[in-house]
Design a protein around this motif. Structure first.
Motif, mmCIF file in Angstrom:
data_model
loop_
_atom_site.group_PDB
_atom_site.id
_atom_site.type_symbol
_atom_site.label_atom_id
_atom_site.label_comp_id
_atom_site.label_asym_id
_atom_site.label_seq_id
_atom_site.Cartn_x
_atom_site.Cartn_y
_atom_site.Cartn_z
ATOM 1 N N VAL A 102 0.832 -1.200 0.000
ATOM 2 C CA VAL A 102 0.000 0.000 0.000
ATOM 3 C C VAL A 102 0.867 1.252 0.000
ATOM 4 C CG1 VAL A 102 -1.587 1.376 1.407
ATOM 5 C CG2 VAL A 102 -2.067 -1.042 0.977
ATOM 6 N N SER A 103 1.944 1.234 0.774
ATOM 7 C CA SER A 103 2.868 2.370 0.777
ATOM 8 C C SER A 103 3.420 2.627 -0.620
ATOM 9 C CB SER A 103 4.003 2.104 1.758
ATOM 10 O OG SER A 103 4.966 3.142 1.704
ATOM 11 N N TYR A 104 3.748 1.557 -1.312
ATOM 12 C CA TYR A 104 4.284 1.691 -2.675
ATOM 13 C C TYR A 104 3.216 2.202 -3.643
ATOM 14 C CZ TYR A 104 5.852 0.265 -7.319
ATOM 15 O OH TYR A 104 6.167 0.242 -8.651
ATOM 16 N N VAL A 105 2.019 1.636 -3.568
ATOM 17 C CA VAL A 105 0.936 2.069 -4.467
ATOM 18 C C VAL A 105 0.609 3.543 -4.248
ATOM 19 C CG1 VAL A 105 -1.502 1.750 -5.059
ATOM 20 C CG2 VAL A 105 -0.037 -0.243 -4.716
ATOM 21 N N LEU A 106 0.618 3.987 -2.998
ATOM 22 C CA LEU A 106 0.363 5.401 -2.725
ATOM 23 C C LEU A 106 1.481 6.279 -3.283
ATOM 24 C CD1 LEU A 106 -1.084 5.321 0.905
ATOM 25 C CD2 LEU A 106 -2.314 5.498 -1.268
ATOM 26 N N GLU A 107 2.695 5.752 -3.312
ATOM 27 C CA GLU A 107 3.797 6.482 -3.932
ATOM 28 C C GLU A 107 3.565 6.632 -5.433
ATOM 29 O OE1 GLU A 107 8.623 5.822 -4.479
ATOM 30 O OE2 GLU A 107 7.591 4.834 -2.819
ATOM 31 N N VAL A 108 3.126 5.543 -6.074
ATOM 32 C CA VAL A 108 2.785 5.598 -7.505
ATOM 33 C C VAL A 108 1.639 6.578 -7.736
ATOM 34 C CG1 VAL A 108 1.906 4.265 -9.471
ATOM 35 C CG2 VAL A 108 3.589 3.234 -7.922
ATOM 36 N N LEU A 109 0.623 6.515 -6.884
ATOM 37 C CA LEU A 109 -0.526 7.417 -7.003
ATOM 38 C C LEU A 109 -0.090 8.871 -6.897
ATOM 39 C CD1 LEU A 109 -3.610 7.929 -7.077
ATOM 40 C CD2 LEU A 109 -3.623 7.573 -4.602
ATOM 41 N N GLY A 110 0.779 9.163 -5.934
ATOM 42 C CA GLY A 110 1.255 10.534 -5.774
ATOM 43 C C GLY A 110 1.988 11.042 -6.998
ATOM 44 N N LYS A 111 2.788 10.176 -7.606
ATOM 45 C CA LYS A 111 3.530 10.566 -8.805
ATOM 46 C C LYS A 111 2.580 10.873 -9.962
ATOM 47 C CE LYS A 111 6.919 8.905 -12.176
ATOM 48 N NZ LYS A 111 7.799 7.782 -12.607
ATOM 49 N N GLU A 112 1.568 10.035 -10.128
ATOM 50 C CA GLU A 112 0.622 10.248 -11.232
ATOM 51 C C GLU A 112 -0.205 11.514 -11.003
ATOM 52 O OE1 GLU A 112 0.736 8.619 -14.054
ATOM 53 O OE2 GLU A 112 2.394 7.461 -13.183
ATOM 54 N N LEU A 113 -0.524 11.811 -9.768
ATOM 55 C CA LEU A 113 -1.240 13.056 -9.475
ATOM 56 C C LEU A 113 -0.393 14.269 -9.820
ATOM 57 C CD1 LEU A 113 -2.960 12.148 -6.078
ATOM 58 C CD2 LEU A 113 -4.104 12.672 -8.248
ATOM 59 N N GLU A 114 0.900 14.183 -9.553
ATOM 60 C CA GLU A 114 1.798 15.283 -9.908
ATOM 61 C C GLU A 114 1.802 15.508 -11.416
ATOM 62 O OE1 GLU A 114 5.690 14.605 -8.413
ATOM 63 O OE2 GLU A 114 5.088 14.674 -6.304
ATOM 64 N N LEU A 115 1.815 14.424 -12.196
ATOM 65 C CA LEU A 115 1.839 14.549 -13.656
ATOM 66 C C LEU A 115 0.577 15.223 -14.186
ATOM 67 C CD1 LEU A 115 3.307 11.073 -14.733
ATOM 68 C CD2 LEU A 115 4.473 13.287 -14.727
ATOM 69 N N LEU A 116 -0.524 15.084 -13.425
ATOM 70 C CA LEU A 116 -1.800 15.689 -13.839
ATOM 71 C C LEU A 116 -2.127 16.928 -13.012
ATOM 72 C CD1 LEU A 116 -3.860 12.430 -14.448
ATOM 73 C CD2 LEU A 116 -3.219 14.129 -16.171
#
Length: 267
Positions: A102-116
């Motif tokens: 979950v910690s990793y998935v939230l890291e991925v989620l944060g990165k994708e939010l930054e891109l958008l």
């Protein structure tokens, strides 16, 4: 990106990027394999999902290899699941893997939010089987990354860890789910619960021999009791002996759900 996990498989948009879908594979699979299988299926229009959605970026993370006591081998898995016949068996053993994944998935989620540029309603999160279980918990623990709701959460042929804890009692419109999952994984639960208004689509085969459809129905029941916006689709005769998304019906439903996101934002 977390060095303990392989780099996600990325399917880039053909047109300028407007949305992202983050989709998690099931146990024993990986990101590239899940992407290939998902995109090899078509809607009733004869096209796959990227062809319908050319401005979408598709992100397929891959979990770590973990030792599985039941199979006596290392498997690519988000967490240790002792049994799918009885998901409560040795259930506490799921927590360390969930915490890490979950910690990793939230890291991925944060990165994708930054891109958008922080457009939370343009990012979708989901998964199949154990990937759905991990995506659900990631969503419940996402208040540190999400200010407002996501575009949507999708789940295919899956279940929710510790679901039996929420079959009775007041769910406080989902806050109880957030507090339990956050406490179990050692993350802070924010006060802003707007992310729980994220719409949800769950699909499941009634003939699924790996994850019983009753486990999917259990999740639907909990979410409806929590007052969440949730759509449920059952079908029979999908590929993979039923443990998959049925084409074209299931893919038509996924496409409608993804395309309707902009309409939901406007309402």
């Amino acid at each position: 990106m977390n060095a303990n996990f392989p780099e996600p498989h990325i399917h880039l948009p053909k047109d300028p990027h407007t949305h992202t879908a983050i989709l998690l594979h099931g146990r024993g699979s990986n990101g590239p394999e899940f992407a290939e299988e998902l995109f090899s299926s078509s809607t009733s229009a004869g096209q796959n999902l990227p062809s319908h959605l050319p401005t979408w970026r598709w992100v397929f993370p891959t979990s770590k290899d973990r030792w599985n006591d039941r199979f006596q081998e290392e498997l690519c898995a988000w967490f240790d699941a002792c049994s799918l016949d009885d998901i409560t068996e040795r259930q506490e053993s799921q927590v360390p893997g969930l915490r890490e994944s979950v910690s990793y998935v939230l890291e991925v989620l944060g990165k994708e939010l930054e891109l958008l540029n922080g457009k939370t309603t343009h990012v979708y999160l989901g998964g199949i089987s154990q990937g759905m279980a991990t995506a659900m918990w990631s969503w419940f623990c996402a208040s540190s990354k999400v200010q407002g709701r996501l575009g949507g959460v999708l789940g295919f042929c899956g279940w929710m860890p510790f679901a039996e804890r929420f079959e009775d009692g007041d769910l406080d419109r989902g806050r109880r789910l957030v507090e339990f999952c956050s406490e179990a994984l050692g993350v802070s639960a924010g006060e802003d619960m707007r992310f729980l208004s994220t719409p949800v689509l769950l699909v499941h085969g009634t003939d699924d021999p790996i994850v019983s459809v009753e486990l999917g129905r259990q999740v639907i029941g909990i979410m409806k009791r929590a007052g969440m916006e949730v759509e449920w689709l059952e079908y029979v005769g999908a590929d993979g002996d039923g443990h998959w998304i049925k084409a074209p019906e299931g893919f038509d439903a996924i496409l409608r759900f993804l395309q309707s996101g902009n309409d939901r934002v406007k309402r």
